[in-house]
Scaffold this motif. Structure first.
Motif, PDB file in Angstrom:
ATOM      1  N   LEU A 160      15.198  10.788  18.558  1.00 44.95           N
ATOM      2  CA  LEU A 160      14.884  11.794  17.311  1.00 44.95           C
ATOM      3  C   LEU A 160      15.472  11.025  16.315  1.00 44.95           C
ATOM      4  N   ALA A 161      15.660   9.778  15.983  1.00 45.52           N
ATOM      5  CA  ALA A 161      16.009   9.283  14.804  1.00 45.52           C
ATOM      6  C   ALA A 161      15.299   8.023  14.253  1.00 45.52           C
ATOM      7  N   ASP A 162      15.068   7.797  12.983  1.00 42.07           N
ATOM      8  CA  ASP A 162      14.356   6.560  12.488  1.00 42.07           C
ATOM      9  C   ASP A 162      15.350   5.524  12.894  1.00 42.07           C
ATOM     10  N   CYS A 163      14.765   4.211  12.738  1.00 36.19           N
ATOM     11  CA  CYS A 163      15.491   3.075  12.760  1.00 36.19           C
ATOM     12  C   CYS A 163      14.508   1.854  12.194  1.00 36.19           C
ATOM     13  N   PRO A 164      14.696   2.208  10.766  1.00 40.36           N
ATOM     14  CA  PRO A 164      13.899   1.152   9.921  1.00 40.36           C
ATOM     15  C   PRO A 164      14.247  -0.159  10.423  1.00 40.36           C
ATOM     16  N   GLU A 165      15.441  -0.473  11.011  1.00 42.49           N
ATOM     17  CA  GLU A 165      15.620  -1.866  11.041  1.00 42.49           C
ATOM     18  C   GLU A 165      14.725  -2.728  11.944  1.00 42.49           C
ATOM     19  N   VAL A 166      14.352  -1.882  12.844  1.00 42.11           N
ATOM     20  CA  VAL A 166      13.355  -2.490  13.930  1.00 42.11           C
ATOM     21  C   VAL A 166      11.743  -2.305  13.625  1.00 42.11           C
ATOM     22  N   SER A 167      11.715  -1.850  12.247  1.00 45.35           N
ATOM     23  CA  SER A 167      10.172  -1.446  11.820  1.00 45.35           C
ATOM     24  C   SER A 167       9.349  -2.621  11.837  1.00 45.35           C
ATOM     25  N   TRP A 168       8.146  -2.777  12.275  1.00 44.59           N
ATOM     26  CA  TRP A 168       7.302  -3.821  12.096  1.00 44.59           C
ATOM     27  C   TRP A 168       6.922  -4.343  10.896  1.00 44.59           C
ATOM     28  N   ALA A 169       6.990  -3.515   9.722  1.00 42.21           N
ATOM     29  CA  ALA A 169       6.784  -3.848   8.334  1.00 42.21           C
ATOM     30  C   ALA A 169       8.044  -4.497   8.006  1.00 42.21           C
ATOM     31  N   THR A 170       8.945  -4.027   7.737  1.00 40.96           N
ATOM     32  CA  THR A 170      10.152  -4.460   7.135  1.00 40.96           C
ATOM     33  C   THR A 170      11.497  -4.546   7.624  1.00 40.96           C
ATOM     34  N   GLY A 171      11.401  -4.449   8.881  1.00 38.54           N
ATOM     35  CA  GLY A 171      12.607  -4.495   9.896  1.00 38.54           C
ATOM     36  C   GLY A 171      13.427  -5.910   9.726  1.00 38.54           C
ATOM     37  N   THR A 172      14.825  -5.771   9.919  1.00 36.81           N
ATOM     38  CA  THR A 172      15.542  -7.136   9.770  1.00 36.81           C
ATOM     39  C   THR A 172      16.251  -7.347  11.360  1.00 36.81           C
ATOM     40  N   GLN A 173      15.870  -6.613  12.309  1.00 32.02           N
ATOM     41  CA  GLN A 173      16.368  -6.572  13.654  1.00 32.02           C
ATOM     42  C   GLN A 173      15.172  -7.258  14.580  1.00 32.02           C
ATOM     43  N   VAL A 174      14.109  -7.325  14.036  1.00 30.87           N
ATOM     44  CA  VAL A 174      12.896  -7.846  14.819  1.00 30.87           C
ATOM     45  C   VAL A 174      12.295  -8.877  13.809  1.00 30.87           C
ATOM     46  N   ASP A 175      11.412  -9.353  14.388  1.00 28.41           N
ATOM     47  CA  ASP A 175      10.666 -10.643  13.700  1.00 28.41           C
ATOM     48  C   ASP A 175       9.434  -9.981  13.094  1.00 28.41           C
ATOM     49  N   SER A 176       9.914  -9.260  11.966  1.00 26.39           N
ATOM     50  CA  SER A 176       8.999  -8.396  11.265  1.00 26.39           C
ATOM     51  C   SER A 176       8.135  -9.181  10.319  1.00 26.39           C
ATOM     52  N   LEU A 177       7.040  -8.414   9.752  1.00 27.22           N
ATOM     53  CA  LEU A 177       6.480  -9.100   8.681  1.00 27.22           C
ATOM     54  C   LEU A 177       7.246  -9.720   7.642  1.00 27.22           C
ATOM     55  N   ALA A 178       7.855  -8.680   7.072  1.00 28.07           N
ATOM     56  CA  ALA A 178       8.783  -9.171   6.046  1.00 28.07           C
ATOM     57  C   ALA A 178       9.574 -10.261   6.400  1.00 28.07           C
ATOM     58  N   ARG A 179      10.253 -10.436   7.439  1.00 33.24           N
ATOM     59  CA  ARG A 179      10.977 -11.374   7.862  1.00 33.24           C
ATOM     60  C   ARG A 179      10.169 -12.836   8.137  1.00 33.24           C
ATOM     61  N   ARG A 180       9.073 -12.501   8.497  1.00 36.87           N
ATOM     62  CA  ARG A 180       8.337 -13.886   8.614  1.00 36.87           C
ATOM     63  C   ARG A 180       7.738 -14.488   7.268  1.00 36.87           C
ATOM     64  N   LEU A 181       7.496 -13.632   6.240  1.00 36.57           N
ATOM     65  CA  LEU A 181       6.883 -14.034   5.248  1.00 36.57           C
ATOM     66  C   LEU A 181       7.656 -14.340   4.117  1.00 36.57           C
ATOM     67  N   LEU A 182       8.825 -13.525   4.035  1.00 38.58           N
ATOM     68  CA  LEU A 182       9.808 -13.467   2.799  1.00 38.58           C
ATOM     69  C   LEU A 182      11.069 -14.341   2.947  1.00 38.58           C
ATOM     70  N   PRO A 183      11.461 -14.997   2.028  1.00 42.45           N
ATOM     71  CA  PRO A 183      12.892 -15.704   2.057  1.00 42.45           C
ATOM     72  C   PRO A 183      13.993 -14.746   1.914  1.00 42.45           C
ATOM     73  N   SER A 184      13.864 -13.659   1.728  1.00 42.33           N
ATOM     74  CA  SER A 184      14.902 -12.658   1.480  1.00 42.33           C
ATOM     75  C   SER A 184      14.335 -11.232   1.572  1.00 42.33           C
ATOM     76  N   PRO A 185      14.071 -10.858   2.670  1.00 40.79           N
ATOM     77  CA  PRO A 185      13.489  -9.446   3.206  1.00 40.79           C
ATOM     78  C   PRO A 185      14.301  -8.398   2.549  1.00 40.79           C
TER      79      PRO A 185
END
Length: 297
Positions: free
Chosen positions: A80-105
């Motif tokens: 019952l809690a958000d965990c944006p760190e693993v979000s598919w879009a902007t997460g920093t603890q998964v290989d998210s879209l942002a981590r793959r595309l951006l030098p500094s997500p």
């Protein structure tokens, strides 16, 4: 008086000669006039060169993500809690879209999704995203419009279209060159079919009232329950058709139906609610989004 016909004969010859010259000149003059008209007509008919079609950039420099609990990573890390760190879009603890595309997500990606959000919230989220001037906006929304207390409470397809079109118009009015990625809504009926295999998950569905229009009384197989689930499944199909149509009319938008078509397994669903994507499920969504955004087509 002597007759005058003899003296007028030279004048007659001069008149005839003048007429002959005029007869020779008229066609030439007419030809010049005609040629001039054709030239003017061709110039008038000439159309300006069409503007070049915008080219999709497979390496955008910034990302803003909109949507609901899926994009917030709800129930992916703890109950019952958000965990944006693993979000598919902007997460920093998964290989998210942002981590793959951006030098500094961390500094060039923003997550404006909200748990519980519906399509009616999309224009407001879009306005917040526009302030950051992202080069790519991602949208994954619609599950909560179908996940209502009953099918009668679902957002109509017409209302859903209005909200999505309003959000896209806001983006185009402010950031005409920003790109848009729209993911299809996951297959809720497939999630029911997979999640109901877990007795604990079914208890959570009941206690937390998770998507009751689809998941209520998960083991019921009577005609009324089947019809209820069919109505929800049909409405999700209508929502996805809207997303595809709206996106298809925008030259800088890509619709990704692979999200709806993907058969999520138990490992890819949250261990706490057997509905939202787990960390592994979030990674799967990131993989699909990256493939769609970076495709050269």
């Amino acid at each position: 008086m002597p007759p005058t016909w003899g003296r007028s004969r030279p004048m007659a010859r001069r008149a005839a000669a003048a007429a002959a010259c005029a007869a020779l000149l008229l066609p030439a003059l007419a030809g010049c006039d005609s040629g001039g008209s054709e030239e003017k007509g061709s110039r008038a008919a000439a159309k300006p060169e069409p503007s070049p079609r915008p080219v999709w950039n497979t390496r955008p420099a910034s990302i803003a993500s909109l949507g609901d609990s899926i994009t917030r990573g709800f129930d992916a890390c703890s109950v019952l809690a958000d965990c944006p760190e693993v979000s598919w879009a902007t997460g920093t603890q998964v290989d998210s879209l942002a981590r793959r595309l951006l030098p500094s997500p961390e500094t060039s990606s923003w997550n404006f999704a909200k748990t519980g959000a519906r399509a009616a919230d999309l224009p407001r989220q879009m306005q917040a995203a526009i302030e950051q001037k992202p080069e790519l906006v991602t949208v994954l929304i619609g599950a909560n419009d179908a996940c209502r207390p009953s099918p009668d409470d679902m957002t109509s397809a017409e209302q859903f279209r209005t909200h999505v079109e309003t959000a896209v118009k806001e983006l185009r009015r402010s950031l005409p060159k920003s790109q848009l990625y729209m993911a299809g809504i996951p297959d809720l009926k497939r999630l029911w079919s997979e999640g109901r295999k877990d007795p604990l998950g079914k208890q959570v569905w009941k206690l937390a009232s998770v998507c009751p229009s689809m998941l209520h009384d998960a083991d019921a197989q009577d005609a009324a329950s089947d019809e209820r689930r069919t109505q929800v499944d049909r409405r999700v199909g209508e929502y996805n058709a809207v997303l595809k149509d709206v996106c298809g009319r925008d030259e800088l938008c890509r619709y990704d139906d692979s999200v709806h078509g993907y058969a999520f397994t138990g490992e890819q669903l949250s261990q706490w609610d057997r509905f939202h994507p787990s960390r592994q499920g979030q990674q799967t969504l990131a993989d699909m989004a990256y493939k769609a955004v970076t495709a050269k087509r």
